[in-house]
Every structure is written in C-alpha cells, then in structure tokens.
Design a protein around this motif. Structure first.
Motif, mmCIF file in Angstrom:
data_model
loop_
_atom_site.group_PDB
_atom_site.id
_atom_site.type_symbol
_atom_site.label_atom_id
_atom_site.label_comp_id
_atom_site.label_asym_id
_atom_site.label_seq_id
_atom_site.Cartn_x
_atom_site.Cartn_y
_atom_site.Cartn_z
ATOM 1 N N VAL A 19 -35.119 13.742 18.935
ATOM 2 C CA VAL A 19 -34.289 14.777 18.333
ATOM 3 C C VAL A 19 -33.525 15.454 19.457
ATOM 4 C CG1 VAL A 19 -34.278 16.939 17.018
ATOM 5 C CG2 VAL A 19 -35.962 15.163 16.470
ATOM 6 N N VAL A 20 -32.202 15.448 19.364
ATOM 7 C CA VAL A 20 -31.361 16.137 20.331
ATOM 8 C C VAL A 20 -30.731 17.313 19.599
ATOM 9 C CG1 VAL A 20 -29.387 15.998 21.891
ATOM 10 C CG2 VAL A 20 -30.904 14.025 21.614
ATOM 11 N N ASP A 21 -31.172 18.503 19.938
ATOM 12 C CA ASP A 21 -30.687 19.731 19.316
ATOM 13 C C ASP A 21 -29.522 20.255 20.116
ATOM 14 O OD1 ASP A 21 -30.264 22.213 18.255
ATOM 15 O OD2 ASP A 21 -32.120 23.075 19.006
ATOM 16 N N THR A 22 -28.382 20.393 19.475
ATOM 17 C CA THR A 22 -27.192 20.873 20.171
ATOM 18 C C THR A 22 -26.842 22.305 19.808
ATOM 19 O OG1 THR A 22 -25.755 19.959 18.470
ATOM 20 C CG2 THR A 22 -26.229 18.556 20.390
ATOM 21 N N GLY A 23 -27.783 23.033 19.196
ATOM 22 C CA GLY A 23 -27.455 24.428 18.920
ATOM 23 C C GLY A 23 -28.391 25.139 17.973
ATOM 24 N N SER A 24 -28.369 24.791 16.689
ATOM 25 C CA SER A 24 -29.085 25.588 15.695
ATOM 26 C C SER A 24 -30.560 25.256 15.589
ATOM 27 C CB SER A 24 -28.421 25.441 14.331
ATOM 28 O OG SER A 24 -28.428 24.086 13.944
ATOM 29 N N GLY A 25 -30.957 24.071 15.955
ATOM 30 C CA GLY A 25 -32.369 23.758 16.089
ATOM 31 C C GLY A 25 -33.068 23.197 14.876
ATOM 32 N N LEU A 26 -34.263 22.713 15.139
ATOM 33 C CA LEU A 26 -35.172 22.251 14.107
ATOM 34 C C LEU A 26 -36.058 23.429 13.756
ATOM 35 C CD1 LEU A 26 -36.604 19.941 12.470
ATOM 36 C CD2 LEU A 26 -38.061 19.635 14.464
ATOM 37 N N VAL A 27 -36.078 23.793 12.487
ATOM 38 C CA VAL A 27 -36.937 24.866 12.021
ATOM 39 C C VAL A 27 -38.245 24.232 11.587
ATOM 40 C CG1 VAL A 27 -37.238 26.718 10.346
ATOM 41 C CG2 VAL A 27 -34.974 26.257 11.304
ATOM 42 N N ALA A 28 -39.310 24.539 12.299
ATOM 43 C CA ALA A 28 -40.613 23.944 12.016
ATOM 44 C C ALA A 28 -41.409 24.908 11.144
ATOM 45 C CB ALA A 28 -41.347 23.632 13.308
ATOM 46 N N ALA A 29 -41.160 24.845 9.842
ATOM 47 C CA ALA A 29 -41.881 25.700 8.906
ATOM 48 C C ALA A 29 -43.285 25.149 8.663
ATOM 49 C CB ALA A 29 -41.118 25.809 7.593
ATOM 50 N N ASN A 30 -43.426 23.867 8.720
ATOM 51 C CA ASN A 30 -44.677 23.114 8.595
ATOM 52 C C ASN A 30 -44.357 21.674 8.959
ATOM 53 O OD1 ASN A 30 -46.853 24.899 7.457
ATOM 54 N ND2 ASN A 30 -45.285 25.231 5.903
ATOM 55 N N GLY A 31 -45.349 20.809 8.992
ATOM 56 C CA GLY A 31 -45.093 19.403 9.236
ATOM 57 C C GLY A 31 -45.704 18.896 10.528
ATOM 58 N N THR A 32 -45.357 17.642 10.867
ATOM 59 C CA THR A 32 -45.951 16.951 12.006
ATOM 60 C C THR A 32 -44.873 16.301 12.862
ATOM 61 O OG1 THR A 32 -47.933 16.464 10.700
ATOM 62 C CG2 THR A 32 -47.584 15.125 12.671
ATOM 63 N N GLY A 40 -34.049 20.550 23.359
ATOM 64 C CA GLY A 40 -33.507 21.773 22.784
ATOM 65 C C GLY A 40 -34.615 22.754 22.463
ATOM 66 N N ALA A 41 -34.312 23.679 21.549
ATOM 67 C CA ALA A 41 -35.263 24.724 21.177
ATOM 68 C C ALA A 41 -35.836 24.450 19.791
ATOM 69 C CB ALA A 41 -34.579 26.087 21.198
ATOM 70 N N LEU A 42 -37.148 24.429 19.707
ATOM 71 C CA LEU A 42 -37.860 24.215 18.446
ATOM 72 C C LEU A 42 -38.232 25.582 17.883
ATOM 73 C CD1 LEU A 42 -39.171 22.145 16.523
ATOM 74 C CD2 LEU A 42 -41.166 22.200 17.992
ATOM 75 N N ASP A 43 -37.759 25.894 16.693
ATOM 76 C CA ASP A 43 -37.867 27.226 16.105
ATOM 77 C C ASP A 43 -39.115 27.356 15.229
ATOM 78 O OD1 ASP A 43 -37.542 29.643 14.776
ATOM 79 O OD2 ASP A 43 -35.589 29.148 13.927
ATOM 80 N N MET A 44 -40.088 28.136 15.713
ATOM 81 C CA MET A 44 -41.269 28.476 14.919
ATOM 82 C C MET A 44 -41.325 29.995 14.752
ATOM 83 S SD MET A 44 -44.269 25.862 16.118
ATOM 84 C CE MET A 44 -45.319 26.406 14.759
ATOM 85 N N SER A 45 -40.187 30.585 14.395
ATOM 86 C CA SER A 45 -40.100 32.036 14.266
ATOM 87 C C SER A 45 -40.427 32.535 12.863
ATOM 88 C CB SER A 45 -38.706 32.521 14.674
ATOM 89 O OG SER A 45 -37.724 31.993 13.798
ATOM 90 N N ALA A 46 -40.480 31.642 11.886
ATOM 91 C CA ALA A 46 -40.808 32.063 10.521
ATOM 92 C C ALA A 46 -42.290 32.445 10.448
ATOM 93 C CB ALA A 46 -40.512 30.945 9.529
ATOM 94 N N ALA A 47 -42.600 33.446 9.648
ATOM 95 C CA ALA A 47 -43.994 33.865 9.471
ATOM 96 C C ALA A 47 -44.814 32.716 8.901
ATOM 97 C CB ALA A 47 -44.061 35.069 8.541
ATOM 98 N N SER A 48 -46.005 32.550 9.409
ATOM 99 C CA SER A 48 -46.968 31.544 8.949
ATOM 100 C C SER A 48 -46.489 30.106 9.116
ATOM 101 C CB SER A 48 -47.358 31.805 7.487
ATOM 102 O OG SER A 48 -47.907 33.098 7.354
ATOM 103 N N SER A 49 -45.637 29.848 10.099
ATOM 104 C CA SER A 49 -45.230 28.478 10.412
ATOM 105 C C SER A 49 -46.441 27.700 10.913
ATOM 106 C CB SER A 49 -44.175 28.455 11.518
ATOM 107 O OG SER A 49 -42.988 29.030 11.102
ATOM 108 N N VAL A 50 -46.505 26.439 10.550
ATOM 109 C CA VAL A 50 -47.581 25.568 11.012
ATOM 110 C C VAL A 50 -46.946 24.259 11.471
ATOM 111 C CG1 VAL A 50 -49.644 24.278 10.360
ATOM 112 C CG2 VAL A 50 -49.264 26.559 9.416
#
Length: 94
Positions: A19-32, A40-50
């Motif tokens: 995954v090549v993030d060029t700005g807005s990022g992957l939002v990791a709300a859950n998953g593997t 890039g930057a992996l976004d785990m800023s949402a409450a209760s992200s897993v």
C-alpha cells in the motif's frame, strides 16, 4: 481517479500486498494486515479501532507510521511480529 480514503473494516484483510499512501491514508477501523508493506501514515485515530498485524509489517521505501491515537484503540500482533522501517505513535493513554 485515485481513492481519497480506504477504510479497512472488521472482516477486511490485506494479504501480501503493498500500500502506497500518497496523502489521505488507510483508515484502520478494524481488520488485518497480513505480510503487508506500507508506505505512509496508517490512521488508527477512530475510537475503538482494532487492527491485527500478521506475518510482519514493513515500511516501504519512505517508511511507515502507525498513528495509534484513538480512544480505546488496540493494535494486536498475531504470533511474534516485527515492524521494519516503521514508527508507532501512541497518542492516547486509554
């Protein structure tokens, strides 16, 4: 046109991918992420992200940053994991 944001949900898995993030990022709300190279930057800023890491996590040529900042968010590793060329920011004490 490119995606502006990709959200990984509870049943989602990215396996042996890059995954090549060029700005807005992957939002990791859950998953593997299974054997993933991420740049890039992996976004785990949402409450209760897993997020589960499996079979290693490698930053691409520019490196990767995991922003584990959401309230009650959790980053799990399955078995023994390594973070190569990656930074983990823990920004919330809960």
């Amino acid at each position: 046109s490119p995606l502006s944001k990709l959200t990984l949900t509870s049943s989602g898995t990215i396996k042996n991918g890059t995954v090549v993030d060029t700005g807005s990022g992957l939002v990791a709300a859950n998953g593997t992420l299974d054997g993933v190279t991420y740049q890039g930057a992996l976004d785990m800023s949402a409450a209760s992200s897993v997020l589960y890491l499996k079979d290693g996590f490698t930053g691409g040529s520019g490196g990767a940053t995991i922003n584990l900042t959401g309230t009650s968010s959790t980053l799990y590793s399955q078995d023994t994991e390594t973070l190569d060329n990656a930074t983990l920011n823990i920004g919330n004490d809960s």
